[in-house]
Design a protein around this motif. Structure first.
Motif, PDB file in Angstrom:
ATOM      1  N   GLN A   4       0.839  -1.193   0.000  1.00  0.00           N
ATOM      2  CA  GLN A   4       0.000   0.000   0.000  1.00  0.00           C
ATOM      3  C   GLN A   4       0.876   1.247   0.000  1.00  0.00           C
ATOM      4  O   GLN A   4       1.837   1.330   0.767  1.00  0.00           O
ATOM      5  N   ARG A  98      -8.412   7.389   1.425  1.00  0.00           N
ATOM      6  CA  ARG A  98      -8.189   6.421   0.352  1.00  0.00           C
ATOM      7  C   ARG A  98      -7.424   5.215   0.884  1.00  0.00           C
ATOM      8  O   ARG A  98      -7.788   4.063   0.621  1.00  0.00           O
ATOM      9  N   SER A 101      -9.634   3.101   3.008  1.00  0.00           N
ATOM     10  CA  SER A 101     -10.569   2.337   2.181  1.00  0.00           C
ATOM     11  C   SER A 101      -9.868   1.168   1.503  1.00  0.00           C
ATOM     12  O   SER A 101     -10.417   0.058   1.414  1.00  0.00           O
ATOM     13  N   GLN A 102      -8.663   1.395   1.011  1.00  0.00           N
ATOM     14  CA  GLN A 102      -7.910   0.324   0.362  1.00  0.00           C
ATOM     15  C   GLN A 102      -7.574  -0.777   1.363  1.00  0.00           C
ATOM     16  O   GLN A 102      -7.671  -1.967   1.037  1.00  0.00           O
ATOM     17  N   LEU A 104      -9.292  -1.549   4.050  1.00  0.00           N
ATOM     18  CA  LEU A 104     -10.541  -2.253   4.336  1.00  0.00           C
ATOM     19  C   LEU A 104     -10.899  -3.201   3.191  1.00  0.00           C
ATOM     20  O   LEU A 104     -11.308  -4.344   3.423  1.00  0.00           O
ATOM     21  N   ALA A 105     -10.714  -2.745   1.966  1.00  0.00           N
ATOM     22  CA  ALA A 105     -11.000  -3.590   0.799  1.00  0.00           C
ATOM     23  C   ALA A 105     -10.102  -4.828   0.808  1.00  0.00           C
ATOM     24  O   ALA A 105     -10.569  -5.940   0.506  1.00  0.00           O
ATOM     25  N   GLU A 106      -8.843  -4.637   1.154  1.00  0.00           N
ATOM     26  CA  GLU A 106      -7.918  -5.784   1.215  1.00  0.00           C
ATOM     27  C   GLU A 106      -8.348  -6.767   2.302  1.00  0.00           C
ATOM     28  O   GLU A 106      -8.297  -7.991   2.093  1.00  0.00           O
ATOM     29  N   LYS A 107      -8.798  -6.271   3.431  1.00  0.00           N
ATOM     30  CA  LYS A 107      -9.274  -7.152   4.507  1.00  0.00           C
ATOM     31  C   LYS A 107     -10.497  -7.935   4.056  1.00  0.00           C
ATOM     32  O   LYS A 107     -10.616  -9.134   4.325  1.00  0.00           O
ATOM     33  N   LEU A 108     -11.416  -7.224   3.379  1.00  0.00           N
ATOM     34  CA  LEU A 108     -12.622  -7.905   2.894  1.00  0.00           C
ATOM     35  C   LEU A 108     -12.278  -8.968   1.857  1.00  0.00           C
ATOM     36  O   LEU A 108     -12.842 -10.067   1.871  1.00  0.00           O
ATOM     37  N   LYS A 109     -11.344  -8.654   0.960  1.00  0.00           N
ATOM     38  CA  LYS A 109     -10.913  -9.640  -0.039  1.00  0.00           C
ATOM     39  C   LYS A 109     -10.316 -10.868   0.650  1.00  0.00           C
ATOM     40  O   LYS A 109     -10.613 -12.005   0.285  1.00  0.00           O
TER      41      LYS A 109
END
Length: 118
Positions: A4, A98, A101-102, A104-109
């Motif tokens: 990141q 940003r 959010s990135q 969080l998106a990585e955790k969700l993935k």
């Protein structure tokens, strides 16, 4: 998180550099305005009224005009610097949001991948 992009610390972006230069210019303009005000005051107070004619009077009037112009320029630079500083803060906040959010998106993935592996 690995991979990141990390936000740059305050003071390292091109906008920060621009702001610093602009603040230096503003300080220079303010000093010039202050110095000119002193010169103008001395001219007006030290020269007798009967001497303040012709070219001398024009010079005194010119210093008055320059002093006012420099003062206005210093004010405008201060306004520009405040706006630039505000823009830098907004960009830093947007970058942090940003990155959050990135992350969080990585955790969700990762969670989705681990759920699919079951």
């Amino acid at each position: 998180m690995a991979g990141q992009p990390q936000p740059l610390p305050r003071g390292t972006t091109s906008l920060d550099s621009t702001l610093k230069k602009s603040e230096q210019v503003a300080a220079d303009v303010q000093r010039a305005s202050d110095n000119l005000a002193v010169v103008n005051t001395v001219l007006e107070q030290e020269l007798p009224e009967e001497v303040q004619v012709g070219e001398v009077a024009q010079a005194i009037e010119h210093t008055n005009q320059l002093e006012e112009k420099l003062a206005r320029s210093a004010e405008k630079l201060a306004e520009v610097n405040a706006a630039l500083s505000e823009e830098i803060e907004k960009r830093l906040e947007a970058t942090a949001e940003r990155d959050e959010s990135q992350a969080l998106a990585e955790k969700l993935k990762a969670k989705l991948r681990s759920g699919q592996a079951d």
